[in-house]
Design a protein around this motif. Structure first.
Motif, PDB file in Angstrom:
ATOM      1  N   VAL A  21      44.520  22.864  32.058  1.00  0.00           N
ATOM      2  CA  VAL A  21      43.625  23.685  32.871  1.00  0.00           C
ATOM      3  C   VAL A  21      42.188  23.464  32.412  1.00  0.00           C
ATOM      4  O   VAL A  21      41.915  23.364  31.210  1.00  0.00           O
ATOM      5  CB  VAL A  21      43.965  25.191  32.738  1.00  0.00           C
ATOM      6  CG1 VAL A  21      42.988  26.033  33.551  1.00  0.00           C
ATOM      7  CG2 VAL A  21      45.383  25.460  33.189  1.00  0.00           C
ATOM      8  N   ALA A  23      38.357  25.262  32.989  1.00  0.00           N
ATOM      9  CA  ALA A  23      37.589  26.384  33.529  1.00  0.00           C
ATOM     10  C   ALA A  23      36.133  25.957  33.628  1.00  0.00           C
ATOM     11  O   ALA A  23      35.517  25.576  32.628  1.00  0.00           O
ATOM     12  CB  ALA A  23      37.724  27.618  32.635  1.00  0.00           C
ATOM     13  N   LEU A  49      39.955  26.450  37.246  1.00  0.00           N
ATOM     14  CA  LEU A  49      39.414  27.795  37.442  1.00  0.00           C
ATOM     15  C   LEU A  49      37.899  27.678  37.545  1.00  0.00           C
ATOM     16  O   LEU A  49      37.250  27.167  36.632  1.00  0.00           O
ATOM     17  CB  LEU A  49      39.788  28.705  36.269  1.00  0.00           C
ATOM     18  CG  LEU A  49      39.109  30.084  36.244  1.00  0.00           C
ATOM     19  CD1 LEU A  49      39.484  30.908  37.474  1.00  0.00           C
ATOM     20  CD2 LEU A  49      39.470  30.841  34.962  1.00  0.00           C
ATOM     21  N   VAL A  92      49.374  36.002  38.949  1.00  0.00           N
ATOM     22  CA  VAL A  92      48.184  36.368  38.176  1.00  0.00           C
ATOM     23  C   VAL A  92      48.112  37.872  37.960  1.00  0.00           C
ATOM     24  O   VAL A  92      47.668  38.345  36.906  1.00  0.00           O
ATOM     25  CB  VAL A  92      46.910  35.861  38.889  1.00  0.00           C
ATOM     26  CG1 VAL A  92      45.660  36.437  38.227  1.00  0.00           C
ATOM     27  CG2 VAL A  92      46.862  34.344  38.870  1.00  0.00           C
ATOM     28  N   LEU A 132      38.913  36.510  44.820  1.00  0.00           N
ATOM     29  CA  LEU A 132      39.638  35.440  44.136  1.00  0.00           C
ATOM     30  C   LEU A 132      40.430  34.673  45.193  1.00  0.00           C
ATOM     31  O   LEU A 132      41.248  35.257  45.906  1.00  0.00           O
ATOM     32  CB  LEU A 132      40.573  36.007  43.067  1.00  0.00           C
ATOM     33  CG  LEU A 132      41.311  34.995  42.195  1.00  0.00           C
ATOM     34  CD1 LEU A 132      40.321  34.168  41.360  1.00  0.00           C
ATOM     35  CD2 LEU A 132      42.297  35.704  41.255  1.00  0.00           C
ATOM     36  N   GLU A 134      42.745  31.173  46.142  1.00  0.00           N
ATOM     37  CA  GLU A 134      43.585  30.086  45.639  1.00  0.00           C
ATOM     38  C   GLU A 134      43.681  28.980  46.679  1.00  0.00           C
ATOM     39  O   GLU A 134      43.927  29.239  47.853  1.00  0.00           O
ATOM     40  CB  GLU A 134      44.992  30.584  45.317  1.00  0.00           C
ATOM     41  CG  GLU A 134      45.925  29.466  44.880  1.00  0.00           C
ATOM     42  CD  GLU A 134      47.341  29.942  44.616  1.00  0.00           C
ATOM     43  OE1 GLU A 134      48.175  29.103  44.234  1.00  0.00           O
ATOM     44  OE2 GLU A 134      47.613  31.149  44.803  1.00  0.00           O
ATOM     45  N   LEU A 143      41.635  27.979  41.494  1.00  0.00           N
ATOM     46  CA  LEU A 143      41.282  29.380  41.707  1.00  0.00           C
ATOM     47  C   LEU A 143      39.765  29.507  41.621  1.00  0.00           C
ATOM     48  O   LEU A 143      39.157  29.062  40.639  1.00  0.00           O
ATOM     49  CB  LEU A 143      41.940  30.286  40.667  1.00  0.00           C
ATOM     50  CG  LEU A 143      43.453  30.480  40.772  1.00  0.00           C
ATOM     51  CD1 LEU A 143      43.947  31.374  39.643  1.00  0.00           C
ATOM     52  CD2 LEU A 143      43.838  31.074  42.123  1.00  0.00           C
ATOM     53  N   PHE A 145      36.813  32.268  41.470  1.00  0.00           N
ATOM     54  CA  PHE A 145      36.500  33.670  41.230  1.00  0.00           C
ATOM     55  C   PHE A 145      35.065  33.920  41.687  1.00  0.00           C
ATOM     56  O   PHE A 145      34.146  33.218  41.261  1.00  0.00           O
ATOM     57  CB  PHE A 145      36.654  33.982  39.737  1.00  0.00           C
ATOM     58  CG  PHE A 145      36.456  35.430  39.385  1.00  0.00           C
ATOM     59  CD1 PHE A 145      37.298  36.403  39.897  1.00  0.00           C
ATOM     60  CD2 PHE A 145      35.429  35.811  38.536  1.00  0.00           C
ATOM     61  CE1 PHE A 145      37.121  37.739  39.560  1.00  0.00           C
ATOM     62  CE2 PHE A 145      35.247  37.135  38.194  1.00  0.00           C
ATOM     63  CZ  PHE A 145      36.095  38.105  38.716  1.00  0.00           C
ATOM     64  N   ILE A 166      42.863  36.617  32.176  1.00  0.00           N
ATOM     65  CA  ILE A 166      42.595  35.219  31.811  1.00  0.00           C
ATOM     66  C   ILE A 166      43.881  34.535  31.377  1.00  0.00           C
ATOM     67  O   ILE A 166      44.165  33.386  31.755  1.00  0.00           O
ATOM     68  CB  ILE A 166      41.536  35.142  30.698  1.00  0.00           C
ATOM     69  CG1 ILE A 166      40.191  35.680  31.199  1.00  0.00           C
ATOM     70  CG2 ILE A 166      41.389  33.713  30.203  1.00  0.00           C
ATOM     71  CD1 ILE A 166      39.588  34.896  32.345  1.00  0.00           C
ATOM     72  N   THR A 169      46.075  33.906  34.414  1.00  0.00           N
ATOM     73  CA  THR A 169      45.444  32.907  35.276  1.00  0.00           C
ATOM     74  C   THR A 169      45.662  31.500  34.728  1.00  0.00           C
ATOM     75  O   THR A 169      46.039  30.577  35.464  1.00  0.00           O
ATOM     76  CB  THR A 169      43.942  33.192  35.420  1.00  0.00           C
ATOM     77  OG1 THR A 169      43.757  34.460  36.065  1.00  0.00           O
ATOM     78  CG2 THR A 169      43.251  32.117  36.240  1.00  0.00           C
ATOM     79  N   VAL A 170      45.417  31.328  33.432  1.00  0.00           N
ATOM     80  CA  VAL A 170      45.601  30.014  32.811  1.00  0.00           C
ATOM     81  C   VAL A 170      47.075  29.603  32.854  1.00  0.00           C
ATOM     82  O   VAL A 170      47.406  28.439  33.132  1.00  0.00           O
ATOM     83  CB  VAL A 170      45.072  30.023  31.373  1.00  0.00           C
ATOM     84  CG1 VAL A 170      45.438  28.729  30.646  1.00  0.00           C
ATOM     85  CG2 VAL A 170      43.559  30.221  31.357  1.00  0.00           C
ATOM     86  N   LEU A 173      47.830  28.483  36.430  1.00  0.00           N
ATOM     87  CA  LEU A 173      47.225  27.201  36.778  1.00  0.00           C
ATOM     88  C   LEU A 173      47.888  26.046  36.041  1.00  0.00           C
ATOM     89  O   LEU A 173      47.950  24.928  36.545  1.00  0.00           O
ATOM     90  CB  LEU A 173      45.726  27.224  36.455  1.00  0.00           C
ATOM     91  CG  LEU A 173      44.856  28.111  37.356  1.00  0.00           C
ATOM     92  CD1 LEU A 173      43.431  28.173  36.828  1.00  0.00           C
ATOM     93  CD2 LEU A 173      44.863  27.591  38.790  1.00  0.00           C
TER      94      LEU A 173
END
Length: 274
Positions: A21, A23, A49, A92, A132, A134, A143, A145, A166, A169-170, A173
Motif C-alpha cells: 500500500v 499513502a 490511499l 474499512v 471517502l 473507492e 481510496l 479521502f 488507518i 484501511t491499509v 487496500l
C-alpha cells in the motif's frame, strides 16, 4: 515501510516490490520518475490511499494516474462538517459497528470529490457530499479521502477512531496482494478434510469444494462411473467387515478349545489325586 518516490530509480523500484500500500499525503517531492513509479505500482495491483489535503496537487496526481484512476476533486469554501460511513458493512468501517466515534470527527475544510461511474462512495460528509470514495483498478484498489490526515483540516488524528480507521484501511487496500488464506480440500497435500490448519506459520482455512453441490445436470456416464466407484467401495467395506467377523469367530474357537483342554486336565489331575 516508507518509500521515497522521488529517490534513486533503482532503490525506489526495489523498495516498491515489498510494498502493498502507498499513502499519498503530499505531492511536493514527487518528480516525473516518481509519478511513473506510482503508476507502475497501481497498474501492478498495489493499493493506494490518497488524502486530498492541502499538500496534494490533484493536477500532479491526475497526470501520474491518467488512464488508471478517474476520481478527481476540487477545492470548495471552508465549512464545518462531520462524516459517517455510507456503508457500515464495508471492511474499512466494520470494526466500528456503525458511525460510533467517527461522528465526533470535526472537519474545517474538505474537497468536493467527483465520483466516476463504477466508483463507490463508502462515507459521506454531513452535507451529503462524498467523503471517502473507492475505485477499483486492474487488480488493486484506490481510496480517496476528501480531506487531509495531518491535523490541518480536521481533528481526526486526535480522535480514538483514527488509528483503527488507518489500520483497517491499509489492511483492506493490501488484501489483494496478501497471501492466500483459504483453500479447497485437495488443494493442499497436508489437508484432506475441512478445517483450520497451520501452514508455514500461518493459519489457513480448508473448505469443501463447492463443485460437490453443483446442481448442474450430470451426464449418464459420469453418474454410472460414480455409482460404480461407490459399489466398489461398499464391497471393500463389506469384505473388511466379514474378515473382521471371521477373525472374531476364530478367537471363540481358540477359547473353546482352551476350555476343553482345561477341563480334561482337571479330570486327569482329580483321578490321580483320588
Amino acid at each position: 515501510m516508507g518509500v521515497d518516490l522521488g529517490g534513486a530509480a533503482a532503490e525506489s523500484a526495489k523498495a516498491l516490490e515489498q510494498v502493498g500500500v502507498i499513502a499519498v499525503l503530499s505531492t511536493r517531492v514527487v518528480a516525473q520518475r516518481g509519478r511513473e513509479r506510482l503508476a507502475e505500482f497501481v497498474r501492478g495491483g498495489g493499493g493506494l490511499l490518497v488524502a486530498a489535503g492541502p499538500d496534494v496537487d490533484p493536477a500532479i496526481l491526475g497526470d501520474a494516474l491518467a488512464g488508471l484512476v478517474e476520481t478527481s476533486w476540487a477545492t470548495r469554501p471552508a465549512e464545518a462538517l462531520t462524516f459517517a460511513p455510507d456503508d457500515s458493512r464495508h471492511p474499512v468501517f466494520r470494526v466500528f459497528g456503525g458511525a460510533g466515534t467517527l461522528a465526533n470527527v470535526g472537519f474545517s475544510r474538505a474537497v468536493r470529490i467527483s465520483v466516476p461511474s463504477g466508483a463507490s462512495v463508502i462515507a459521506r460528509y454531513s452535507d451529503g457530499s462524498p467523503a471517502l470514495v473507492e475505485e477499483r483498478t486492474v487488480g488493486g484498489r484506490v481510496l480517496v479521502f476528501g480531506s487531509d490526515l495531518n491535523y490541518r483540516w480536521n481533528d481526526f488524528p486526535l480522535q480514538p477512531g483514527f488509528v483503527p480507521f488507518i489500520h483497517e484501511t491499509v489492511r483492506y487496500l493490501a488484501s489483494p496482494r496478501t497471501s492466500r488464506t483459504e483453500f479447497l480440500v485437495g488443494d493442499l497435500q497436508a489437508a484432506t478434510t475441512p478445517g483450520v490448519i497451520e501452514l508455514q506459520g500461518r493459519r489457513v482455512a480448508v473448505n469443501p469444494d463447492p463443485r460437490e453441490s453443483d446442481p448442474a445436470r450430470m451426464a449418464p456416464e459420469t453418474f454410472q462411473a460414480g455409482i460404480s466407484r461407490l459399489n466398489a467401495a461398499a464391497a471393500r467395506t463389506e469384505q473388511a467387515a466379514a474378515q473382521q467377523r471371521e477373525d472374531g469367530q476364530f478367537l471363540w474357537w481358540y477359547g473353546l478349545l482352551l476350555m476343553v483342554v482345561s477341563l480334561a486336565a482337571e479330570g486327569v489331575i482329580g483321578r490321580r489325586l483320588g
